[in-house]
Scaffold this active site. Sequence first.
Site, PDB file in Angstrom:
ATOM      1  N   THR A 140       1.203  -1.130  -0.272  1.00  0.00           N
ATOM      2  CA  THR A 140      -0.065   0.189  -0.051  1.00  0.00           C
ATOM      3  C   THR A 140       0.224   0.903   0.000  1.00  0.00           C
ATOM      4  O   THR A 140       2.082   1.404   0.451  1.00  0.00           O
ATOM      5  CB  THR A 140      -0.756   0.133   1.293  1.00  0.00           C
ATOM      6  N   GLU A 191      -6.459  -3.796  -0.517  1.00  0.00           N
ATOM      7  CA  GLU A 191      -6.300  -4.491   0.447  1.00  0.00           C
ATOM      8  C   GLU A 191      -7.937  -5.971  -0.055  1.00  0.00           C
ATOM      9  O   GLU A 191      -7.397  -6.504   0.537  1.00  0.00           O
ATOM     10  CB  GLU A 191      -6.571  -4.332   1.805  1.00  0.00           C
ATOM     11  N   LYS A 234     -14.856  17.951  11.630  1.00  0.00           N
ATOM     12  CA  LYS A 234     -15.760  18.441  12.027  1.00  0.00           C
ATOM     13  C   LYS A 234     -15.678  19.550  13.089  1.00  0.00           C
ATOM     14  O   LYS A 234     -14.844  20.144  13.586  1.00  0.00           O
ATOM     15  CB  LYS A 234     -15.461  17.742  13.695  1.00  0.00           C
ATOM     16  N   TRP A 247     -19.910  16.955  11.402  1.00  0.00           N
ATOM     17  CA  TRP A 247     -19.311  16.149  10.298  1.00  0.00           C
ATOM     18  C   TRP A 247     -19.433  16.832   8.564  1.00  0.00           C
ATOM     19  O   TRP A 247     -20.449  17.362   8.577  1.00  0.00           O
ATOM     20  CB  TRP A 247     -19.350  15.057  10.019  1.00  0.00           C
TER      21      TRP A 247
HETATM   22  P1  AMP Z   1      -5.288   2.291  -2.226  1.00  0.00           P
HETATM   23  O1  AMP Z   1      -5.539   0.939  -2.044  1.00  0.00           O
HETATM   24  O2  AMP Z   1      -4.465   2.725  -2.370  1.00  0.00           O
HETATM   25  O3  AMP Z   1      -6.061   1.590  -3.442  1.00  0.00           O
HETATM   26  O4  AMP Z   1      -6.671   2.905  -1.954  1.00  0.00           O
HETATM   27  C1  AMP Z   1      -7.344   2.976  -1.601  1.00  0.00           C
HETATM   28  C2  AMP Z   1      -8.683   4.112  -1.066  1.00  0.00           C
HETATM   29  O5  AMP Z   1      -8.715   4.953  -1.945  1.00  0.00           O
HETATM   30  C3  AMP Z   1      -9.714   3.569  -0.382  1.00  0.00           C
HETATM   31  O6  AMP Z   1      -9.829   3.066   0.995  1.00  0.00           O
HETATM   32  C4  AMP Z   1      -9.906   4.915  -0.201  1.00  0.00           C
HETATM   33  O7  AMP Z   1      -9.757   6.074   0.620  1.00  0.00           O
HETATM   34  C5  AMP Z   1     -10.259   5.868  -1.379  1.00  0.00           C
HETATM   35  N1  AMP Z   1     -10.586   5.416  -2.455  1.00  0.00           N
HETATM   36  C6  AMP Z   1     -10.975   3.933  -3.771  1.00  0.00           C
HETATM   37  N2  AMP Z   1     -11.998   4.537  -4.886  1.00  0.00           N
HETATM   38  C7  AMP Z   1     -12.350   5.687  -4.241  1.00  0.00           C
HETATM   39  C8  AMP Z   1     -14.099   5.765  -4.804  1.00  0.00           C
HETATM   40  N3  AMP Z   1     -14.328   5.907  -5.538  1.00  0.00           N
HETATM   41  N4  AMP Z   1     -14.669   7.118  -4.400  1.00  0.00           N
HETATM   42  C9  AMP Z   1     -13.333   7.417  -3.642  1.00  0.00           C
HETATM   43  N5  AMP Z   1     -11.868   7.257  -2.378  1.00  0.00           N
HETATM   44  C10 AMP Z   1     -12.003   6.067  -2.703  1.00  0.00           C
END
Ligand code: AMP
Length: 541
Positions: free
Chosen positions: A185, A330, A439, A444
């Site tokens: 990640t 993940e 907040k 929120w």
């Molecule tokens: P990654 O593991 O780098 O792909 O990041 C995952 C994170 O990206 C998620 O936990 C979200 O916070 C964000 N994310 C992924 N898809 C979306 C989406 N369509 N809208 C908003 N946030 C997203």
Amino acid sequence: MQGLMMDIPLTITSIMRHAERVHGAQEIVSVTRDNPRHRYTYADSFARTRQLANAMSDWDLASGDRIATLAWNDYRHFEAYYASACSGYVCHTINPRLFPEQIVYIINHAEDQYVFLDPDFWPLIEKVAPECTGVKGWVVMTTPEHMPETSLENVHCYETLMEGQSDQFDWPDIDENSACALCYTSGTTGNPKGVLYSHRSTVLHTYATLMPDSMNISSGDVILPIVPMFHVNAWGNPYACPVAGAKMVMPGNKMGDGPTLAALINEEGVTMSAGVPTVWLNLLAHLRSSGERVETLQRVVVGGSACPLSVMEEFDAYGVDTRHAWGMTEMSPLGTSNSSGARRHQFDSETFTNMRLNVGQPIYGVEVKITDDDNNELPWDGVAFGALKVRGPWICSSYFKLDGSSAHEEEGWFETGDVATIDPRGNVAITDRTKDVIKSGGEWISSIEVENCATGHPGVAEAAVIGRIHPKWGERPLLIVVKNESADVTSDELKSFLDGKIAKWWIPDDVQYIDEMPHTATGKIQKTKLRDIFEDYQFPA
Ligand code: AMP
């Protein structure tokens, strides 16, 4: 009583065998440094994959060893994926946009034995190679004439390695639960964490990505994965396309280049593409300025960050349906998908606009729930919002070499770090990252929703909202904007633009302008950096 069905392992090898047998004549087209339009078939590809496996079998490797890649989306990277996983090794995809010290950290943490890399990344690797003491060899994915000059030892040329190797190989039998791929990640705090996919989880996720309300990939499709193969395995496209028999078009290092993307779409007849919101901005800007169209393109899958409404509406004008999806490294990554565009005629335009902003329903195989601070489950009423948790067979059960991290509950739910609402039909709306929540006066504010509205202003190229300390309300939202070239937009104009689109008390108290938005290695707005930049910021009295 047990069922009486065969227990055939779900492996990447079975994907490869199927694709070669059934879809052998289908094409893979790639942009590489040594060839702007390389083309061959799945049959050619898997014959070369066996040559590569033969070459790798001369190396001193044991089953489960990690083989890293630092590469763009192209046919050689695809071969490395399959040769490693089907030989029983683990293909560790590295994001080249990470800081060099993070790259060194993950190569050493993963104990990578060999690293396949694109020549573009040679300058980076040449500097850090001495710190990667466990790496036995570096393979530059190119032809001999494009090899970099180097004094480093153990540097191989990919095409030289393949030369003279037999295209016959006896693939080992693989336990479906054994590891096939590893992706770290790109966390904004702390060291990156490794997510270790299994053959089984990957095959199940592949079925899920193919489903009609998911990516809906079939043999008639031509797929352009713009999302990198180093970002959660290009969201599973390199597995889904061979299973379906779809043609693949791989953009190489041109993934951010609007004219090349438009040319690939039009000349190769691309029907579906997938990528994070920022890549679409480049394509759309090019279409706007050139007047070109993308007639064959039916749909784009957008995820990784919230997709701005303005992007969806601009795609509408080209007849392209935007599928808003949500997931995480993940989660392999797919969790939810919004296919409401296919049913848009059933809704009035306001309902449809509201619907398409959410990230859709969970795909079968992924269970979701939201909980409050005391871990009580919250209702699916579209109003209550809380920590989003997930579980399923393609969701990580713990991080690689990091047992007992706090991300997993006792009952096996994984805490995504996102805050969401879920409506009675299971439509999930992501309102924030837990760490980015604002907040104000104890209530929120959804930064994602405010950002989405602000991006709808024609003068705004990118927008981010962060919370800053406020003497009366504790915290108030600050809007940070990158203007479109030559746009002359004032703060008052922006605030009145938002008026009526979001709750009055969500309207940011102030707007600040910057030249460039900081992004993470996977293209997300880097709010930690913004908070640093505006650390001493104070709202006007
Ligand atoms: P990654 O593991 O780098 O792909 O990041 C995952 C994170 O990206 C998620 O936990 C979200 O916070 C964000 N994310 C992924 N898809 C979306 C989406 N369509 N809208 C908003 N946030 C997203």
